[in-house]
Write a protein that holds these residues in place. Sequence first.
Motif, PDB file in Angstrom:
ATOM      1  N   GLY A 230       0.794  -1.336  -0.032  1.00  0.00           N
ATOM      2  CA  GLY A 230       0.035  -0.075  -0.080  1.00  0.00           C
ATOM      3  C   GLY A 230       0.629   1.077   0.088  1.00  0.00           C
ATOM      4  O   GLY A 230       0.523   2.184  -0.806  1.00  0.00           O
ATOM      5  N   SER A 231       1.863   1.419   0.828  1.00  0.00           N
ATOM      6  CA  SER A 231       2.722   2.512   0.990  1.00  0.00           C
ATOM      7  C   SER A 231       3.555   2.655  -0.483  1.00  0.00           C
ATOM      8  O   SER A 231       3.489   3.741  -0.820  1.00  0.00           O
ATOM      9  CB  SER A 231       3.653   2.322   1.908  1.00  0.00           C
ATOM     10  OG  SER A 231       4.621   1.251   1.808  1.00  0.00           O
TER      11      SER A 231
ATOM     12  N   GLY B 229      -7.340  -1.028   1.912  1.00  0.00           N
ATOM     13  CA  GLY B 229      -6.961  -1.302   3.474  1.00  0.00           C
ATOM     14  C   GLY B 229      -7.231  -0.182   4.226  1.00  0.00           C
ATOM     15  O   GLY B 229      -6.944   0.918   3.968  1.00  0.00           O
ATOM     16  N   VAL B 230      -7.953  -0.037   5.650  1.00  0.00           N
ATOM     17  CA  VAL B 230      -7.993   1.145   6.079  1.00  0.00           C
ATOM     18  C   VAL B 230      -6.723   1.297   7.009  1.00  0.00           C
ATOM     19  O   VAL B 230      -6.963   2.494   7.611  1.00  0.00           O
ATOM     20  CB  VAL B 230      -9.125   0.765   7.112  1.00  0.00           C
ATOM     21  CG1 VAL B 230     -10.638   0.566   6.393  1.00  0.00           C
ATOM     22  CG2 VAL B 230      -9.085  -0.536   8.065  1.00  0.00           C
ATOM     23  N   HIS B 231      -5.965   0.629   7.145  1.00  0.00           N
ATOM     24  CA  HIS B 231      -4.634   1.123   7.972  1.00  0.00           C
ATOM     25  C   HIS B 231      -3.321   1.193   7.135  1.00  0.00           C
ATOM     26  O   HIS B 231      -2.836   2.228   7.239  1.00  0.00           O
ATOM     27  CB  HIS B 231      -4.315  -0.156   8.959  1.00  0.00           C
ATOM     28  CG  HIS B 231      -5.472  -0.404  10.000  1.00  0.00           C
ATOM     29  ND1 HIS B 231      -5.856   0.514  10.924  1.00  0.00           N
ATOM     30  CD2 HIS B 231      -6.384  -1.149  10.008  1.00  0.00           C
ATOM     31  CE1 HIS B 231      -6.889   0.133  11.654  1.00  0.00           C
ATOM     32  NE2 HIS B 231      -7.290  -1.028  11.125  1.00  0.00           N
ATOM     33  N   SER B 232      -3.308   0.191   6.303  1.00  0.00           N
ATOM     34  CA  SER B 232      -2.038   0.306   5.222  1.00  0.00           C
ATOM     35  C   SER B 232      -2.337   0.294   3.768  1.00  0.00           C
ATOM     36  O   SER B 232      -1.298   0.158   2.968  1.00  0.00           O
ATOM     37  CB  SER B 232      -0.981  -0.662   5.866  1.00  0.00           C
ATOM     38  OG  SER B 232      -1.579  -2.100   5.462  1.00  0.00           O
ATOM     39  N   GLY B 233      -3.412   0.275   3.331  1.00  0.00           N
ATOM     40  CA  GLY B 233      -3.765   0.533   2.036  1.00  0.00           C
ATOM     41  C   GLY B 233      -3.630   1.901   1.300  1.00  0.00           C
ATOM     42  O   GLY B 233      -3.090   2.897   2.033  1.00  0.00           O
ATOM     43  N   VAL B 234      -3.752   1.936   0.182  1.00  0.00           N
ATOM     44  CA  VAL B 234      -3.122   2.996  -0.675  1.00  0.00           C
ATOM     45  C   VAL B 234      -4.291   4.162  -0.261  1.00  0.00           C
ATOM     46  O   VAL B 234      -3.748   5.390   0.043  1.00  0.00           O
ATOM     47  CB  VAL B 234      -3.342   2.761  -2.452  1.00  0.00           C
ATOM     48  CG1 VAL B 234      -3.262   4.325  -2.797  1.00  0.00           C
ATOM     49  CG2 VAL B 234      -2.326   1.434  -2.546  1.00  0.00           C
TER      50      VAL B 234
ATOM     51  N   SER C  43     -10.424   6.451  -6.336  1.00  0.00           N
ATOM     52  CA  SER C  43     -11.242   5.321  -6.903  1.00  0.00           C
ATOM     53  C   SER C  43     -10.250   4.008  -7.344  1.00  0.00           C
ATOM     54  O   SER C  43      -9.408   4.192  -8.059  1.00  0.00           O
ATOM     55  CB  SER C  43     -11.936   5.567  -7.848  1.00  0.00           C
ATOM     56  OG  SER C  43     -12.991   4.626  -8.191  1.00  0.00           O
ATOM     57  N   TYR C  44     -10.243   2.942  -6.303  1.00  0.00           N
ATOM     58  CA  TYR C  44      -9.554   1.946  -6.867  1.00  0.00           C
ATOM     59  C   TYR C  44     -10.500   0.750  -6.784  1.00  0.00           C
ATOM     60  O   TYR C  44     -11.601   0.973  -6.158  1.00  0.00           O
ATOM     61  CB  TYR C  44      -8.455   1.709  -5.745  1.00  0.00           C
ATOM     62  CG  TYR C  44      -7.646   3.016  -5.428  1.00  0.00           C
ATOM     63  CD1 TYR C  44      -7.057   3.557  -6.414  1.00  0.00           C
ATOM     64  CD2 TYR C  44      -7.540   3.450  -4.145  1.00  0.00           C
ATOM     65  CE1 TYR C  44      -6.339   4.700  -6.406  1.00  0.00           C
ATOM     66  CE2 TYR C  44      -6.808   4.616  -3.914  1.00  0.00           C
ATOM     67  CZ  TYR C  44      -6.172   5.300  -4.828  1.00  0.00           C
ATOM     68  OH  TYR C  44      -5.492   6.391  -4.614  1.00  0.00           O
ATOM     69  N   ASP C  45      -9.970  -0.462  -6.887  1.00  0.00           N
ATOM     70  CA  ASP C  45     -11.014  -1.589  -6.517  1.00  0.00           C
ATOM     71  C   ASP C  45     -10.783  -2.253  -4.993  1.00  0.00           C
ATOM     72  O   ASP C  45     -10.374  -1.498  -4.413  1.00  0.00           O
ATOM     73  CB  ASP C  45     -10.302  -2.830  -7.548  1.00  0.00           C
ATOM     74  CG  ASP C  45      -8.944  -3.313  -7.253  1.00  0.00           C
ATOM     75  OD1 ASP C  45      -8.511  -2.946  -6.238  1.00  0.00           O
ATOM     76  OD2 ASP C  45      -8.278  -3.817  -8.246  1.00  0.00           O
ATOM     77  N   GLY C  46     -11.275  -3.152  -4.850  1.00  0.00           N
ATOM     78  CA  GLY C  46     -11.605  -3.431  -3.487  1.00  0.00           C
ATOM     79  C   GLY C  46     -10.242  -4.432  -2.798  1.00  0.00           C
ATOM     80  O   GLY C  46     -10.152  -5.041  -1.778  1.00  0.00           O
ATOM     81  N   ALA C  47      -9.063  -4.554  -3.775  1.00  0.00           N
ATOM     82  CA  ALA C  47      -8.109  -5.350  -3.180  1.00  0.00           C
ATOM     83  C   ALA C  47      -7.708  -4.579  -1.843  1.00  0.00           C
ATOM     84  O   ALA C  47      -7.488  -3.408  -1.659  1.00  0.00           O
ATOM     85  CB  ALA C  47      -7.073  -5.270  -4.233  1.00  0.00           C
TER      86      ALA C  47
ATOM     87  N   VAL D  18      -2.716   7.859   1.284  1.00  0.00           N
ATOM     88  CA  VAL D  18      -3.152   8.896   0.717  1.00  0.00           C
ATOM     89  C   VAL D  18      -3.512   9.983   1.615  1.00  0.00           C
ATOM     90  O   VAL D  18      -3.471  11.137   1.730  1.00  0.00           O
ATOM     91  CB  VAL D  18      -3.813   8.900  -0.573  1.00  0.00           C
ATOM     92  CG1 VAL D  18      -4.065  10.214  -1.241  1.00  0.00           C
ATOM     93  CG2 VAL D  18      -2.990   8.117  -1.669  1.00  0.00           C
ATOM     94  N   ARG D  19      -4.831   9.474   2.225  1.00  0.00           N
ATOM     95  CA  ARG D  19      -5.538  10.325   3.099  1.00  0.00           C
ATOM     96  C   ARG D  19      -4.766  10.681   4.361  1.00  0.00           C
ATOM     97  O   ARG D  19      -5.232  11.949   4.896  1.00  0.00           O
ATOM     98  CB  ARG D  19      -6.939   9.418   3.657  1.00  0.00           C
ATOM     99  CG  ARG D  19      -7.790   9.424   2.541  1.00  0.00           C
ATOM    100  CD  ARG D  19      -9.198   9.114   2.978  1.00  0.00           C
ATOM    101  NE  ARG D  19      -9.758  10.321   3.620  1.00  0.00           N
ATOM    102  CZ  ARG D  19     -10.929  10.274   4.413  1.00  0.00           C
ATOM    103  NH1 ARG D  19     -11.697   9.380   4.456  1.00  0.00           N
ATOM    104  NH2 ARG D  19     -11.423  11.492   4.916  1.00  0.00           N
ATOM    105  N   GLU D  20      -3.728  10.134   4.754  1.00  0.00           N
ATOM    106  CA  GLU D  20      -2.956  10.294   5.854  1.00  0.00           C
ATOM    107  C   GLU D  20      -2.287  11.751   5.531  1.00  0.00           C
ATOM    108  O   GLU D  20      -1.994  12.794   6.296  1.00  0.00           O
ATOM    109  CB  GLU D  20      -1.899   9.505   6.394  1.00  0.00           C
ATOM    110  CG  GLU D  20      -2.371   8.363   6.761  1.00  0.00           C
ATOM    111  CD  GLU D  20      -1.345   7.251   7.278  1.00  0.00           C
ATOM    112  OE1 GLU D  20      -0.143   7.446   6.895  1.00  0.00           O
ATOM    113  OE2 GLU D  20      -1.542   6.325   7.576  1.00  0.00           O
ATOM    114  N   LEU D  21      -2.035  11.967   4.173  1.00  0.00           N
ATOM    115  CA  LEU D  21      -1.132  13.293   3.731  1.00  0.00           C
ATOM    116  C   LEU D  21      -2.415  14.283   3.222  1.00  0.00           C
ATOM    117  O   LEU D  21      -2.061  15.581   3.232  1.00  0.00           O
ATOM    118  CB  LEU D  21      -0.307  12.629   2.622  1.00  0.00           C
ATOM    119  CG  LEU D  21       0.914  12.054   3.111  1.00  0.00           C
ATOM    120  CD1 LEU D  21       1.512  11.587   1.527  1.00  0.00           C
ATOM    121  CD2 LEU D  21       1.870  12.477   4.062  1.00  0.00           C
ATOM    122  N   PHE D  22      -3.335  13.704   2.507  1.00  0.00           N
ATOM    123  CA  PHE D  22      -4.261  14.680   1.964  1.00  0.00           C
ATOM    124  C   PHE D  22      -5.670  14.351   2.500  1.00  0.00           C
ATOM    125  O   PHE D  22      -6.541  13.554   1.892  1.00  0.00           O
ATOM    126  CB  PHE D  22      -4.307  14.696   0.505  1.00  0.00           C
ATOM    127  CG  PHE D  22      -2.669  15.125   0.002  1.00  0.00           C
ATOM    128  CD1 PHE D  22      -2.329  16.288   0.016  1.00  0.00           C
ATOM    129  CD2 PHE D  22      -1.998  13.759  -0.301  1.00  0.00           C
ATOM    130  CE1 PHE D  22      -1.123  16.514  -0.249  1.00  0.00           C
ATOM    131  CE2 PHE D  22      -0.720  14.229  -0.846  1.00  0.00           C
ATOM    132  CZ  PHE D  22      -0.097  15.552  -0.608  1.00  0.00           C
TER     133      PHE D  22
END
Length: 812
Positions: free
Chosen positions: A373-374, A407-412, A398-402, A416-420
Amino acid sequence: MSKRSSTTNPSPRSSSKITSFFGFSTPQASQSSDLSQSPVTESDVVTENQPSTSGTQPAVHEASTDTPADIGVFVGDPSSATDGQKYALLKTRQIPVFPGNNWPHETRSGKKRHLNARHFEIHGSWLCYSHEPAGLFCKVCLFFADRDAVRRRNGSTAPVTFINKGCTRYSRLTGSEGYFDAHCNTNYHKDASLVALDFIYAFEHPAKSIDQQLDKQVHQRVAENRKRLKPIVSTIVFAGRMGLPLRGHRDSGSLTVPETVEDIDAECGNLRALLQFRAVSGDEDLKEHLISCKKNATYLGMQSQNEIIGDIGDQIQQTIVKKIKKARFFTVIADETTDVSRKEQMSLCARFVTDGRINEEFLAFVEVKDLTGSGLAEKILSTIRHLGLDPQDLVGQSYDGASAMSGVHSGVQSRVRELFPRAIWMHCASHCLNLVISSSSNVPAITAADGLINKVANHLRRSAKRSEVFKAAVEAVHPETSHTVLPRLSDTRWVERHDAVLVFAELYDSIAMTLEQISQWNDREAASEAICLLAAISRHEFVISLQCLKHVLILTKPVSIKLQAVDLELVGCLKHIRTVCNLLQTWRDGSGSGSFDNEYKDAEEMVGELRIDALPSASRRRRTTTQPTASDPKTHYLHTVYLPFLDYLLQDFNDRFLQHSEKISGLARLLPSSIHDCSLDPDDICDCLEFYGPLLPSSSGVAAEIELWQQKWVHDENAPSTAVEALEHCDPAFFSNVSVLLTVLATLPVTTCSAERSFSVLRLLKTYLRSRMGEERLTGLAMMYVHSDLKIDLDDIINRFSQKNRRLEFQR
């Protein structure tokens, strides 16, 4: 004859501007007279004040100029000559006078070879004689030759004959290998001649800048080189837009111009073949380039191709980026796949609103090696920055559900939301719908039906013979249908999954007829498999499950198609989903006496003469607390197939699309149609205003602005129902904050279909034969193919291409 020169050349070789004035030698000219004869008499000598015996009068300009001096004065320092002295020397054909008519000579093979007046009559436009130092000089090269070019041509800094050393070898002046021809055919002499022509014109037209005139020949050379490169660039653009591979089996080295179209080399690749076709079809600029260019300056090689393709891709990218910057807010759409060379490729697209229209544009293919994710998040953000976009304006993902993406903790999306934090994530609605349909696998009968449909399709498509038997059966039973191939259940093409079930139900009797024919073949493997499949699709449970799937997929197929539209907004998406859920709930509530009766009747008609299985006896049927004992097959399938199927669908629709509804609930309240149906309470959008507060131009007056917006629509029965339509009635001068919020609502992504579609382009461009294609070339070709409607500025491409050092000049 050049209109800029009044000098008359007695030689018949006046085929061009340069040759007419400066007398470049040709084989014909070299043989026009025997210059090894004895010295001429005084009557043959021509000076600037005495007419020649041939009747040619050298022109003398009437303007005030300095008296021509012996050119030897300027050999050591050409810059000491004034413009008037240069002009006088260039315009005057000076034939020297020797005391007693004793012309200088050289003895060769016992014979004296003299310098004579005929030499000056033929070459006098550039040739002159100096008494001190003694010898022949080129007045054009002395004043205007590029000293670096001269040094490169001669390979040393030693004095060069005709320029800073007089020529005294009079025995070898003429002929095909003579000094005159050798000098006149050097590039530095030709370039100096062009500069001299411009100098004469500038001197005779003093109103114009001399520097400008001297620079004109450089501009002419640049323009000529650009005309030669433009056909190559335009051909690459054409091939890229058509998705044609450029390279061939032999595509290196020089390219010849064929005599006819039939002579085009078919093995040299599409690019070279197209260029040959253009050259033989009348493109004179390209033809001249292919004939006269040096092997290291054809600009047809692999490296030149890659650079031009990269420049074209960069131009298209910058055009799209300008549109995104104009819109300000954008969302990123990304998905990844593995290409034919086993590289993981991520497709990056952007969604934005400009000029009252929603756009989803492909930006690039990016190779990714870190699939965490990172790692994916860093690659997405670095690409966005590289394109010149500001991630602070990113309002959605917008991504798929992989798990690596969602992922709510380490997903893309979380990285991204941690920064923006305002870049909210939307799970692709098409993936969600596909997962909802697939969730029916929790019903065993539906799962078995899905698998059996796929097995039958694979069986009938496995050989051409089986396909032909099926086609004949379809034409015999359903001559009106256009379906002659049984589609498979696709995991990625969502509409094809619907089509596979619907076509199977439509052609059920033709499928049974085909399997029955195959079961009688001598091929044991095919016959035994056909017997098993025929028995399976003849079972009552399968037919009931097929009818249930058909009934639901007829309802969801239009929604699946609509979700893939670029201009669909999230509000419209959720509206379609609610419509489907309401209808499914109606079926669920009235299934005991209504819809299932019709489905069961259709199943019986479908089976026809086929034997319907009897239900197992009550004593052998598994009893559960959730399934009541059924006294007849209809009730049994109602409780074991139909109702569980609808229950799973309704539950999954609610679970998967609830998050979409919650994320846009505040923004959706600003839609005029929502205001008309229910008055807008400021508390309803309080959280929304706080979340998007940093994006608002004037957050202090937002409450009054929203109240004014509500008054505008509260009594309007034709209020717009979409954000794009509302923006047409939202004047930013009065509703600056509302305009921003509506733009964000329209920008939020719905699906990843744009990224999915780009994978089709990837498979088209990067094939088995082109598996070594690099990322820059791949992205450039993809940009040309996907954005074939965008106009490409060929001059700008040439400017970009000329940024590196090139053997030909393409830019001043």
